[in-house]
Design a protein around this motif. Structure first.
Motif, PDB file in Angstrom:
ATOM      1  N   GLU A   1       1.369  -1.506  -0.097  1.00  0.00           N
ATOM      2  CA  GLU A   1       0.192  -0.243   0.292  1.00  0.00           C
ATOM      3  C   GLU A   1       0.780   0.900   0.108  1.00  0.00           C
TER       4      GLU A   1
ATOM      5  N   SER B   1       1.183   3.825  -2.940  1.00  0.00           N
ATOM      6  CA  SER B   1       1.074   5.094  -2.992  1.00  0.00           C
ATOM      7  C   SER B   1       2.415   6.355  -3.179  1.00  0.00           C
TER       8      SER B   1
ATOM      9  N   GLN C   1      -5.947   5.361  -4.112  1.00  0.00           N
ATOM     10  CA  GLN C   1      -6.393   4.638  -3.088  1.00  0.00           C
ATOM     11  C   GLN C   1      -7.461   4.066  -3.675  1.00  0.00           C
TER      12      GLN C   1
ATOM     13  N   TRP D   1     -12.524   5.183  -0.726  1.00  0.00           N
ATOM     14  CA  TRP D   1     -11.276   5.286   0.201  1.00  0.00           C
ATOM     15  C   TRP D   1     -12.215   7.138   0.472  1.00  0.00           C
TER      16      TRP D   1
END
Length: 468
Positions: free
Chosen positions: A233, A237, A265, A446
């Motif tokens: 994650e 990102s 996301q 999100w």
């Protein structure tokens, strides 16, 4: 591009030669020192390198950590930078061992008892800026000259992480090993996919092809799973170029409302809905399975390259532990590029250190860190570090070259996220799988997560900024 051998020397994390049991802790690691001939070579290169200047009256520096910089259970030899510190300055590093989760409690106790701990690792991204705010660490500007030749390559990076107008964190090197995609080339070949390393070289290793591979491979009913691990994650990102919590002009910044964060996301949410994220899918369970890479059941395992810095030999196969887990033909590439970003950004690591408040020998720490910098600049030191790394961990030349490429990319376009460096409360909010930055990969939209956490994050960031 930085030279391959420089990257290898950098990967050898600094080590200690003496062990202290102050503030608790045990040591079970054995010492695997350089041979006598190599030691002599190190002494000669130190004597000839004019960048290493001065002498030390106090030759011992004290280090608190859960890991030993010297040889340890992963099979590494005394690293070149420590040997340089020993040979040039007669220096020794005294290790106070602690449990990882108890580092800050141990550090507070040592500070209160005037134990003289001198330095602390900052590369985990949880020491700064909160340690500066709380007075646990001291500015380094009286001891480190970032305008000197030794520090020129990393001056801009060090200047970018100042707090209250001072340098608290000393960044020795920026590396691209924070999160890489580990895969098995045998699996890729059997599937008829183009090797991700080749795609990277062609400029085509992007989120899109990453997602296409996952969707084509995943078949839970037949034990074919996509993406595993606890780091993807944050790794994905960072490729947007925008950290969750950034640092701009000495102030923390909350970027959760940015379109870049929303985009990544939503991408992770799409991966979840197509069963691309392995955890919890079919019979996979709720623990990670890196060994599935070696077994051909898992396509990608994003993780820091420390995962393949284990030279311990498996008793049955005689292979390094990482080869048994991921397969003899495993390889790695950076996280895939965000196709909408203006550059190819990587989740960067900092080989960085903090000077502990009340330390007894900051001058000695400065000399040790200068040895680390020179070990990345001196050709003879680079060669020795290269040879040691290959011998200790059994990497091949192609792996070394990929690590070099990733380091170059990271230095050019680094992304540092401080979400774990502000406070425990902020880290808990941000890291949640139900409403934090991991939630989309677990099936939570999100927009709902952002609404749930934004106000609390804003408050905590404001408190930290006002505490300067």
């Amino acid at each position: 591009m930085k030279k391959t051998k420089a990257a290898i020397a950098a990967m050898l994390i600094a080590s200690m030669s003496l062990v202290s049991f102050g503030c608790g802790g045990e040591n079970t690691n054995s010492v695997k020192d350089m041979d006598e001939m190599t030691r002599e070579q190190v002494a000669n290169l130190c004597a000839a390198d004019s960048r290493l200047t001065g002498e030390l009256e106090n030759k011992t520096i004290k280090w608190l950590s859960d890991w030993n910089i010297q040889s340890d259970a992963t099979g590494k030899t005394t690293p070149i930078e420590l040997a340089m510190f020993q040979e040039r300055y007669g220096g020794e590093v005294e290790w106070t061992q602690c449990i990882y989760e108890e580092r800050y409690d141990k550090l507070a106790n040592c500070i209160n008892s005037d134990d003289g701990i001198d330095f602390f690792y900052a590369g985990n991204f949880d020491a700064f800026p909160k340690g500066a705010i709380r007075g646990m660490f001291a500015p380094v500007d009286d001891y480190i000259d970032f305008d000197s030749e030794i520090w020129a390559e990393v001056k801009d990076v060090n200047d970018s992480v100042m707090w209250n107008g001072q340098h608290y964190m000393t960044v020795v090197q920026v590396t691209g090993d924070n999160c890489a995609v580990i895969y098995n080339r045998d699996t890729i070949k059997e599937l008829g996919y183009e090797d991700p390393a080749a795609l990277l070289a062609e400029g085509e290793w992007t989120w899109d092809v990453f997602q296409d591979m996952l969707e084509d491979f995943v078949d839970p009913a037949n034990n074919k799973f996509g993406l595993d691990g606890w780091w993807f994650e944050s790794g994905l990102s960072a490729t947007t170029g925008v950290p969750y919590i950034g640092l701009e002009d000495g102030k923390l910044v909350n970027n959760l409302s940015s379109p870049e964060i929303e985009r990544v996301q939503n991408f992770m949410y799409d991966l979840h809905t197509s069963d691309g994220i392995a955890i919890g899918v079919g019979d996979y369970g709720w623990t990670d399975h890196p060994e599935y890479i070696g077994e051909g059941k898992l396509l990608f395992y994003p993780v820091g390259l420390w995962k393949i810095w284990d030279g311990n030999k498996d008793a049955d196969t005689g292979l390094p532990a990482w080869k048994k887990t991921f397969g003899e033909n495993c390889f790695f590439v950076p996280m895939p590029q965000d196709p909408d970003a203006d550059e190819y950004y990587l989740p960067a690591s900092m080989d960085s250190y903090m000077f502990v408040a009340g330390g007894h020998n900051p001058e000695g720490v400065a000399k040790f860190l200068e040895c680390k910098r020179v070990s990345l600049m001196n050709e003879d030191a680079i060669r020795i570090g290269n040879e040691q790394f290959v011998a200790d961990y059994e990497w091949n030349d192609e792996m070394i070259a990929m690590k070099t490429t990733m380091d170059k990319m990271a230095l050019e376009n680094p992304v540092f996220d401080f979400m774990n460096g502000v406070s425990a409360d902020l880290a808990t909010i941000m890291d949640s799988s139900e409403s934090g930055v991991r939630a989309a990969g677990k099936g939570h939209p999100w927009n709902e997560s952002l609404a749930a956490i934004k106000s609390a994050v804003d408050t905590l960031i404001e408190e930290a900024n006002n505490a300067q």
